[in-house]
Each structure stands twice: as structure tokens, then as C-alpha cells.
Write a protein that holds these residues in place. Structure first.
Motif, PDB file in Angstrom:
ATOM      1  N   LEU A   9       0.834  -1.200   0.000  1.00  0.00           N
ATOM      2  CA  LEU A   9       0.000   0.000   0.000  1.00  0.00           C
ATOM      3  C   LEU A   9       0.866   1.246   0.000  1.00  0.00           C
ATOM      4  O   LEU A   9       1.818   1.354   0.773  1.00  0.00           O
ATOM      5  CB  LEU A   9      -0.877   0.017   1.253  1.00  0.00           C
ATOM      6  CG  LEU A   9      -2.264  -0.611   1.166  1.00  0.00           C
ATOM      7  CD1 LEU A   9      -2.931  -0.552   2.528  1.00  0.00           C
ATOM      8  CD2 LEU A   9      -3.122   0.110   0.145  1.00  0.00           C
ATOM      9  N   SER A  10       0.535   2.176  -0.865  1.00  0.00           N
ATOM     10  CA  SER A  10       1.228   3.461  -0.886  1.00  0.00           C
ATOM     11  C   SER A  10       0.286   4.532  -0.380  1.00  0.00           C
ATOM     12  O   SER A  10      -0.771   4.758  -0.964  1.00  0.00           O
ATOM     13  CB  SER A  10       1.663   3.809  -2.314  1.00  0.00           C
ATOM     14  OG  SER A  10       2.470   2.797  -2.845  1.00  0.00           O
ATOM     15  N   GLU A  20       1.214  -5.227   3.198  1.00  0.00           N
ATOM     16  CA  GLU A  20       0.136  -5.732   4.046  1.00  0.00           C
ATOM     17  C   GLU A  20      -0.407  -7.028   3.459  1.00  0.00           C
ATOM     18  O   GLU A  20      -0.314  -7.269   2.262  1.00  0.00           O
ATOM     19  CB  GLU A  20      -1.014  -4.708   4.109  1.00  0.00           C
ATOM     20  CG  GLU A  20      -0.652  -3.365   4.738  1.00  0.00           C
ATOM     21  CD  GLU A  20      -0.543  -3.446   6.248  1.00  0.00           C
ATOM     22  OE1 GLU A  20      -0.917  -4.472   6.838  1.00  0.00           O
ATOM     23  OE2 GLU A  20      -0.072  -2.457   6.841  1.00  0.00           O
ATOM     24  N   ILE A  21      -0.980  -7.835   4.338  1.00  0.00           N
ATOM     25  CA  ILE A  21      -1.693  -9.030   3.888  1.00  0.00           C
ATOM     26  C   ILE A  21      -3.169  -8.681   3.782  1.00  0.00           C
ATOM     27  O   ILE A  21      -3.777  -8.235   4.754  1.00  0.00           O
ATOM     28  CB  ILE A  21      -1.501 -10.202   4.883  1.00  0.00           C
ATOM     29  CG1 ILE A  21      -0.018 -10.482   5.121  1.00  0.00           C
ATOM     30  CG2 ILE A  21      -2.227 -11.443   4.377  1.00  0.00           C
ATOM     31  CD1 ILE A  21       0.739 -10.957   3.908  1.00  0.00           C
ATOM     32  N   MET A  22      -3.742  -8.892   2.625  1.00  0.00           N
ATOM     33  CA  MET A  22      -5.137  -8.516   2.427  1.00  0.00           C
ATOM     34  C   MET A  22      -6.073  -9.573   3.003  1.00  0.00           C
ATOM     35  O   MET A  22      -5.810 -10.765   2.903  1.00  0.00           O
ATOM     36  CB  MET A  22      -5.424  -8.360   0.931  1.00  0.00           C
ATOM     37  CG  MET A  22      -4.652  -7.226   0.317  1.00  0.00           C
ATOM     38  SD  MET A  22      -5.090  -6.971  -1.407  1.00  0.00           S
ATOM     39  CE  MET A  22      -4.146  -8.253  -2.203  1.00  0.00           C
ATOM     40  N   PRO A  23      -7.167  -9.121   3.602  1.00  0.00           N
ATOM     41  CA  PRO A  23      -8.169 -10.075   4.072  1.00  0.00           C
ATOM     42  C   PRO A  23      -8.900 -10.680   2.879  1.00  0.00           C
ATOM     43  O   PRO A  23      -9.153  -9.996   1.890  1.00  0.00           O
ATOM     44  CB  PRO A  23      -9.116  -9.218   4.914  1.00  0.00           C
ATOM     45  CG  PRO A  23      -8.971  -7.842   4.365  1.00  0.00           C
ATOM     46  CD  PRO A  23      -7.549  -7.733   3.847  1.00  0.00           C
ATOM     47  N   THR A  24      -9.242 -11.952   2.961  1.00  0.00           N
ATOM     48  CA  THR A  24      -9.920 -12.601   1.833  1.00  0.00           C
ATOM     49  C   THR A  24     -11.433 -12.621   2.000  1.00  0.00           C
ATOM     50  O   THR A  24     -12.156 -12.902   1.066  1.00  0.00           O
ATOM     51  CB  THR A  24      -9.443 -14.064   1.684  1.00  0.00           C
ATOM     52  OG1 THR A  24      -9.630 -14.733   2.930  1.00  0.00           O
ATOM     53  CG2 THR A  24      -7.978 -14.118   1.300  1.00  0.00           C
ATOM     54  N   ASP A  25     -11.888 -12.330   3.204  1.00  0.00           N
ATOM     55  CA  ASP A  25     -13.321 -12.454   3.468  1.00  0.00           C
ATOM     56  C   ASP A  25     -14.069 -11.130   3.409  1.00  0.00           C
ATOM     57  O   ASP A  25     -15.282 -11.095   3.484  1.00  0.00           O
ATOM     58  CB  ASP A  25     -13.543 -13.111   4.841  1.00  0.00           C
ATOM     59  CG  ASP A  25     -12.849 -12.337   5.952  1.00  0.00           C
ATOM     60  OD1 ASP A  25     -11.938 -11.549   5.635  1.00  0.00           O
ATOM     61  OD2 ASP A  25     -13.213 -12.522   7.113  1.00  0.00           O
TER      62      ASP A  25
END
Ligand SMILES: [Zn+2]
Length: 69
Positions: A9-10, A20-25
Motif C-alpha cells: 500500500l502506498s 500488508e496481507i489482504m483479508p480474503t473475506d
């Protein structure tokens, strides 16, 4: 099908970059920059901050699902 969950993320305010690790839900609509503490939101038409400011589109887009509807 491989879905990339890591996105850089910028921050549009200060230019700070953070992986960052993106949420999948769920789509992440708000994100607080760890550097300038500004809460950033997606650009108009985007479903989450990763689509607007990340290096990788969010998992929902990668799966071509219509999220947030
Ligand atoms: Zn920032």
C-alpha cells in the motif's frame, strides 16, 4: 488459481509504503497509514484501499467476484 494476498500500500498523503496481507473475506475500506496516521479511503469506483493504492488488486477482484454489492 493463485491469489496474491500480499500488497504494498502506498499512502496518498505521505507516500509511505507498507506491505500488508489482504483479508480474503471482506474488503478493507479504511486503512490508517502507519506513518502519518491519516485514514485513507478508496478512490471513487474502487471497492477497497488495495484497489486504489495497493500494488495488487484485492482478492475479490482477483477472483472476479463482485464484492461489496
Ligand atoms: Zn501516510
Amino acid at each position: 488459481m493463485k491469489i496474491e494476498l500480499k500488497s504494498t500500500l502506498s499512502c496518498p498523503k505521505c507516500g509511505h509504503k507498507k506491505e500488508e496481507i489482504m483479508p480474503t473475506d471482506a474488503c478493507q475500506f479504511f486503512y490508517e497509514c502507519t506513518n502519518c496516521k491519516k485514514v485513507i479511503r478508496p478512490l471513487e469506483g474502487d471497492c477497497c484501499v488495495y484497489c486504489s493504492y495497493g500494488s495488487v488488486a484485492c482478492p475479490s477482484i482477483q477472483e472476479k467476484n463482485d464484492c461489496c454489492k
